[in-house]
Design an enzyme around this catalytic site. Structure first.
Site, PDB file in Angstrom:
ATOM      1  N   TYR A 136      -2.253 -11.424   7.002  1.00  0.00           N
ATOM      2  CA  TYR A 136      -2.823 -10.264   7.703  1.00  0.00           C
ATOM      3  C   TYR A 136      -2.891 -10.493   9.214  1.00  0.00           C
ATOM      4  O   TYR A 136      -3.116  -9.567   9.981  1.00  0.00           O
ATOM      5  CB  TYR A 136      -4.218  -9.921   7.174  1.00  0.00           C
ATOM      6  CG  TYR A 136      -4.204  -9.395   5.743  1.00  0.00           C
ATOM      7  CD1 TYR A 136      -3.019  -9.049   5.111  1.00  0.00           C
ATOM      8  CD2 TYR A 136      -5.390  -9.248   5.026  1.00  0.00           C
ATOM      9  CE1 TYR A 136      -3.006  -8.589   3.807  1.00  0.00           C
ATOM     10  CE2 TYR A 136      -5.386  -8.775   3.722  1.00  0.00           C
ATOM     11  CZ  TYR A 136      -4.187  -8.455   3.123  1.00  0.00           C
ATOM     12  OH  TYR A 136      -4.176  -7.994   1.826  1.00  0.00           O
ATOM     13  N   LYS A 187       0.335 -19.939  -4.457  1.00  0.00           N
ATOM     14  CA  LYS A 187       1.665 -19.868  -5.077  1.00  0.00           C
ATOM     15  C   LYS A 187       2.480 -21.045  -4.555  1.00  0.00           C
ATOM     16  O   LYS A 187       3.486 -20.865  -3.865  1.00  0.00           O
ATOM     17  CB  LYS A 187       2.334 -18.526  -4.736  1.00  0.00           C
ATOM     18  CG  LYS A 187       1.699 -17.327  -5.420  1.00  0.00           C
ATOM     19  CD  LYS A 187       2.070 -17.208  -6.892  1.00  0.00           C
ATOM     20  CE  LYS A 187       3.495 -16.733  -7.049  1.00  0.00           C
ATOM     21  NZ  LYS A 187       3.886 -16.709  -8.486  1.00  0.00           N
ATOM     22  N   ASP A 220      -0.845 -15.707  -9.667  1.00  0.00           N
ATOM     23  CA  ASP A 220      -0.521 -14.699 -10.685  1.00  0.00           C
ATOM     24  C   ASP A 220      -1.214 -15.022 -12.006  1.00  0.00           C
ATOM     25  O   ASP A 220      -1.727 -14.131 -12.691  1.00  0.00           O
ATOM     26  CB  ASP A 220       1.001 -14.542 -10.855  1.00  0.00           C
ATOM     27  CG  ASP A 220       1.731 -15.877 -10.998  1.00  0.00           C
ATOM     28  OD1 ASP A 220       1.136 -16.924 -10.665  1.00  0.00           O
ATOM     29  OD2 ASP A 220       2.887 -15.885 -11.451  1.00  0.00           O
ATOM     30  N   ASP A 244      -7.837 -10.822  -1.431  1.00  0.00           N
ATOM     31  CA  ASP A 244      -8.027  -9.377  -1.348  1.00  0.00           C
ATOM     32  C   ASP A 244      -7.808  -8.754  -2.722  1.00  0.00           C
ATOM     33  O   ASP A 244      -8.603  -7.942  -3.221  1.00  0.00           O
ATOM     34  CB  ASP A 244      -7.004  -8.836  -0.321  1.00  0.00           C
ATOM     35  CG  ASP A 244      -7.299  -7.425   0.120  1.00  0.00           C
ATOM     36  OD1 ASP A 244      -8.284  -6.840  -0.359  1.00  0.00           O
ATOM     37  OD2 ASP A 244      -6.537  -6.906   0.951  1.00  0.00           O
ATOM     38  N   ASP A 248     -10.804  -7.700  -5.828  1.00  0.00           N
ATOM     39  CA  ASP A 248     -10.929  -6.321  -6.300  1.00  0.00           C
ATOM     40  C   ASP A 248     -10.802  -6.250  -7.820  1.00  0.00           C
ATOM     41  O   ASP A 248     -11.505  -5.489  -8.475  1.00  0.00           O
ATOM     42  CB  ASP A 248      -9.875  -5.423  -5.653  1.00  0.00           C
ATOM     43  CG  ASP A 248     -10.387  -4.780  -4.366  1.00  0.00           C
ATOM     44  OD1 ASP A 248     -11.407  -5.277  -3.827  1.00  0.00           O
ATOM     45  OD2 ASP A 248      -9.796  -3.798  -3.912  1.00  0.00           O
TER      46      ASP A 248
END
Ligand code: NAD
Length: 352
Positions: A136, A187, A220, A244, A248
């Protein structure tokens, strides 16, 4: 004297923050509460989403608690004048790099989850998301037009050792006060920054936190495990982007957005920034029906993590639990209580 800076903001922000004021007055009347405009309402009054003076007040406070910012009326404002720009500036100035997002299922609300009760009963996860680095913020970032007329968008995922280490330290410290387990999600199989993340977490763990159980997990797989068997997690440490998304997903496990607090912490001794994870909810703003518990629980986190008032935090948490167990429900939880009546329910549980 201990000072809490309140930034109620826009939409339902002022409605839920008013209940925080009532709870704070009952629970810790010696805490001085200061208040400033923030977001769209600051833009209307001062021409900017946060003034320099409000930033200075935030840096001078012991903790900052905001309601929410934004709304459709400011969507067309120049990017640097939008309410969200005020929030980004505040986070940057406060240097809050560790975002704590608890996903906690209150027993009384286990049936409101989108998962079966038996999967979410007892759920108590603390997600620690890196907040000021990663894709970001990484440079370069741009959209360019190629010679053949196509466009190409570029973002850069980048982390340094010290950025990974300081947020990991927060996760390990938190775990020690909880069930002593950290899952670190990245990852590393396909990303260089992910590989570095794993290496830095591993060496910090060996050096300073060998007593904490550490498990590395691919991001994942973490997403899958969160909906398959979420109670296996205690502290889940991850970067800005994966955090992020994973936070959620975890939020949804617990029922309503109106229930979820968060904290953003910097180096020890600096003020933390506390906020409900919901937005300004323009669809219900002004109706007095917003659930104030996310804001009240954000105050509970401020008491615990910035104001050194763990006993009051425990009392407040117990009062919220008791109010819910006694059936207190705002509309988002399937009930009929107004914002003020939910505040009343917490206050009377505090007095009981
Ligand atoms: P939102 O969280 O404001 O609302 C989503 C839905 O949840 C709405 O139906 C709303 O009524 C409901 N809801 C949210 N909080 C609630 C509460 N406490 N009690 C009962 N119901 C609640 O998200 P959105 O609609 O996507 O965004 C609205 C505005 O808020 C936008 O301008 C957005 O940019 C802004 N926003 C701000 C923040 C922040 O201040 N940190 C975060 C998210 C969104």
């Amino acid at each position: 004297m201990t000072t809490l800076l309140l930034l109620p903001g826009d939409g339902i922000g002022p409605e839920v923050c008013a209940q925080v004021r009532r709870v704070a007055a009952a629970l810790a009347p010696d805490i001085r509460i200061d208040e400033r405009d923030f977001g769209g309402c600051s833009f209307e009054r001062h021409g900017v989403p946060i003034t320099d003076e409000a930033v200075a007040a935030a840096l001078a406070a012991d903790a900052v608690l905001m309601g929410a910012v934004g709304g459709p009326q400011w969507a067309g404002a120049p990017r640097d004048k939008r309410p969200e720009a005020g929030l980004l500036r505040l986070r940057q100035e406060m240097q809050v790099f560790a975002n704590l997002r608890p996903a906690l299922c209150f027993d009384a609300l286990a049936d409101a989850s989108s998962l079966k009760r038996e999967l979410v009963a007892g759920l108590d996860i603390m997600i620690v998301r890196e907040l000021t680095g990663g894709v970001y913020f990484g440079q370069p970032r741009f959209i360019e037009t190629l010679p053949d007329g196509q466009q190409r968008g570029v973002d850069t995922q980048v982390y340094t050792t010290s950025e990974i280490e300081r947020v990991s330290r927060v996760a390990f410290e938190l775990a020690r006060g909880r069930r002593n387990k950290v899952h670190s999600a990245e990852k590393s199989n396909v990303m260089e920054s992910g590989l570095l993340w794993r290496q830095v977490v591993t060496s910090l763990h060996q050096r300073d936190y060998p007593d904490v159980e550490l498990e590395h997990i691919l991001a994942d797989n973490a997403a899958m495990q969160l909906v398959r068997a979420p109670t296996q997690f205690d502290v889940l440490l991850t970067d800005n982007l994966f955090g992020d998304i994973l936070s959620d997903a975890a939020a949804q496990l617990t029922g309503s957005l109106g229930m979820l607090p968060s904290a953003a912490l910097g180096e020890p001794g600096r003020p933390g920034l506390y906020e409900p994870i919901h937005g300004s909810a323009p669809d219900i703003a002004g109706q007095g029906v917003a659930n104030p518990l996310a804001a009240i629980l954000s105050f509970e986190m401020a008491l615990r993590w910035s104001l050194n008032r763990a006993a009051e935090a425990d009392r407040l948490f117990g009062a919220v639990e008791a109010a819910l167990a006694a059936g207190a429900r705002t509309r988002d939880l399937g009930g009929r209580l107004t914002t003020v009546e939910m505040g009343d329910a917490v206050l009377s549980a505090l007095k009981a």
